[in-house]
Write an enzyme that holds these catalytic residues in place. Structure first.
Site, PDB file in Angstrom:
ATOM      1  N   ASN A  11       0.863  -1.184   0.000  1.00 53.78           N
ATOM      2  CA  ASN A  11       0.000   0.000   0.000  1.00 53.78           C
ATOM      3  C   ASN A  11       0.899   1.234   0.000  1.00 53.78           C
ATOM      4  OD1 ASN A  11      -1.761   2.075   0.552  1.00 53.78           O
ATOM      5  ND2 ASN A  11      -2.264   1.389   2.638  1.00 53.78           N
ATOM      6  N   TRP A  12       0.926   1.913  -1.130  1.00 55.77           N
ATOM      7  CA  TRP A  12       1.832   3.068  -1.237  1.00 55.77           C
ATOM      8  C   TRP A  12       1.300   4.312  -0.539  1.00 55.77           C
ATOM      9  CZ3 TRP A  12       3.786   3.000  -7.049  1.00 55.77           C
ATOM     10  CH2 TRP A  12       4.682   1.922  -7.195  1.00 55.77           C
ATOM     11  N   LYS A  13       0.052   4.284  -0.127  1.00 55.75           N
ATOM     12  CA  LYS A  13      -0.552   5.471   0.505  1.00 55.75           C
ATOM     13  C   LYS A  13      -0.353   6.670  -0.428  1.00 55.75           C
ATOM     14  CE  LYS A  13       0.109   3.137   4.850  1.00 55.75           C
ATOM     15  NZ  LYS A  13       0.305   3.174   6.286  1.00 55.75           N
ATOM     16  N   HIS A  97      -9.291   1.070   5.633  1.00 55.50           N
ATOM     17  CA  HIS A  97      -7.959   1.264   6.209  1.00 55.50           C
ATOM     18  C   HIS A  97      -8.066   2.219   7.406  1.00 55.50           C
ATOM     19  CE1 HIS A  97      -3.779   2.391   6.716  1.00 55.50           C
ATOM     20  NE2 HIS A  97      -3.474   1.307   6.040  1.00 55.50           N
ATOM     21  N   GLU A  99      -6.298   4.583   8.374  1.00 58.28           N
ATOM     22  CA  GLU A  99      -6.101   6.004   8.063  1.00 58.28           C
ATOM     23  C   GLU A  99      -7.382   6.615   7.493  1.00 58.28           C
ATOM     24  OE1 GLU A  99      -2.525   5.492   5.746  1.00 58.28           O
ATOM     25  OE2 GLU A  99      -1.514   4.842   7.571  1.00 58.28           O
ATOM     26  N   GLU A 173      -4.689  -5.115  10.679  1.00 52.61           N
ATOM     27  CA  GLU A 173      -3.647  -4.093  10.822  1.00 52.61           C
ATOM     28  C   GLU A 173      -3.834  -3.377  12.156  1.00 52.61           C
ATOM     29  OE1 GLU A 173      -1.913  -2.862   6.792  1.00 52.61           O
ATOM     30  OE2 GLU A 173      -3.610  -1.553   7.168  1.00 52.61           O
ATOM     31  N   GLY A 179       3.267   2.145  10.711  1.00 50.93           N
ATOM     32  CA  GLY A 179       4.205   3.254  10.547  1.00 50.93           C
ATOM     33  C   GLY A 179       4.988   3.569  11.808  1.00 50.93           C
ATOM     34  N   SER A 219       4.180  -2.324  10.011  1.00 48.27           N
ATOM     35  CA  SER A 219       5.649  -2.353  10.104  1.00 48.27           C
ATOM     36  C   SER A 219       6.263  -3.672   9.623  1.00 48.27           C
ATOM     37  CB  SER A 219       6.112  -2.025  11.532  1.00 48.27           C
ATOM     38  OG  SER A 219       5.708  -0.711  11.883  1.00 48.27           O
ATOM     39  N   GLY A 240       3.233  -1.265   4.142  1.00 47.10           N
ATOM     40  CA  GLY A 240       3.177   0.160   3.840  1.00 47.10           C
ATOM     41  C   GLY A 240       4.553   0.660   3.439  1.00 47.10           C
ATOM     42  N   GLY A 241       5.255   1.300   4.383  1.00 45.50           N
ATOM     43  CA  GLY A 241       6.532   1.954   4.105  1.00 45.50           C
ATOM     44  C   GLY A 241       7.534   1.108   3.323  1.00 45.50           C
TER      45      GLY A 241
HETATM   46  P1  13P Z   1       3.525   0.281   7.520  1.00 49.06           P
HETATM   47  O1  13P Z   1       4.017  -0.993   6.889  1.00 49.06           O
HETATM   48  O2  13P Z   1       4.233   1.501   7.005  1.00 49.06           O
HETATM   49  O3  13P Z   1       3.487   0.174   9.009  1.00 49.06           O
HETATM   50  O4  13P Z   1       1.989   0.475   7.038  1.00 49.06           O
HETATM   51  C1  13P Z   1       1.097  -0.583   7.127  1.00 49.06           C
HETATM   52  C2  13P Z   1      -0.141  -0.220   6.415  1.00 49.06           C
HETATM   53  O5  13P Z   1      -0.871   0.661   6.814  1.00 49.06           O
HETATM   54  C3  13P Z   1      -0.465  -0.966   5.179  1.00 49.06           C
HETATM   55  O6  13P Z   1      -1.768  -0.708   4.760  1.00 49.06           O
END
Ligand code: 13P
Length: 261
Positions: A11-13, A97, A99, A173, A179, A219, A240-241
């Protein structure tokens, strides 16, 4: 009973415009094991560029979008619909999600309507659920996960879709692990996944519960991906990251490649 496909999703956000998406695809390591589904969720504006660049190198990577509105079209400035995502070549849609829930105030009811719209467009919803640190400390893990899953998969509501061959993916999640560099232990992940699988079994059918992938996100890195994926009930990871860098994403794909399960 068939077991779930294993999935590595990124997920590149709100990262990587069309140019960076093309560079990512060019640098991605191939081949990818056939028993693994690899999915990327770029920002909508980078979707076409990423798709073309992956196709140019025959990369077996499916694409999804991070967000859709529940209507198919209309006066909803800034939004895109599931039908548009399908036409653009998406196979998956992230829904719920944390967020979106926390920053944009999405409710369980909106999440349910989005999941319906995603099914209507014949795409696969990736339903994200997870507790905050406060909820975990207050021993409310099961209450929160049960409520978030139940808003979408209440008894009977989804079984008709699943019987018709449609698929759902669930992503656990924990909000406190997103993050932050803090990862759930494999035992924590297994415990939450076992609970979610149990609810799926209760609310759908044993077959549906057995073939629905449940991913862990929070993470995930090349160093911990294999251990997380080898935990019981963990069918894949939502990254994510660490999915932003082609090298670390390739290393995660390699770490969970053949022979780890
Ligand atoms: P991180 O891997 O950056 O913690 O993010 C997880 C995430 O929100 C994937 O949707």
């Amino acid at each position: 009973m068939s077991s779930p496909r294993r999935v590595v999703a990124g997920n590149w956000k709100m990262n990587h415009g069309p140019g960076a998406a093309r560079e990512f695809a060019e640098a991605l390591d191939l081949p990818i094991s056939e028993d693994l589904d690899v999915v990327l969720f770029p920002p909508s504006l980078s979707f076409a560029s990423l798709r073309a660049s992956l196709e140019a190198k025959n990369a077996p990577v499916a694409l999804g979008v991070q967000h859709v509105h529940h209507e198919t079209s209309g006066a909803f400035t800034g939004e895109v619909s599931a039908a548009m995502a399908a036409e653009a070549g998406a196979r998956y849609v992230l829904v719920g999600h944390s967020e979106r829930r926390q920053i944009f105030g999405e409710t369980d009811d909106q999440v349910r309507r989005k999941v319906d719209a995603v099914f209507e467009a014949e795409l696969v919803p990736v339903l994200c659920v997870g507790e905050t640190l406060g909820e975990r400390k207050a021993s409310r893990l099961e209450e929160v996960l049960g409520r978030q899953l139940g808003a979408v998969v209440s008894p009977g509501a989804i079984q008709e879709r699943m019987d018709a061959g449609q698929a759902l993916i669930v992503a656990y999640e924990p909000v406190w692990a997103i993050g932050t560099g803090e990862t759930a232990t494999p035992d924590d992940a297994s415990q939450a996944h076992r609970f979610l699988r149990g609810r799926l079994r209760e609310w759908t059918s044993p077959e549906t519960a057995a073939r629905t992938p449940i991913l862990y996100g929070g993470s995930v890195k090349p160093e911990n991906a294999a251990e997380l994926l080898s935990a019981p009930e963990v069918d894949g990871v939502l990254v994510g990251g660490a999915s932003l860098d082609p090298d670390s994403f390739s290393r995660i794909i390699a770490a969970v490649g053949p022979g780890t399960q």
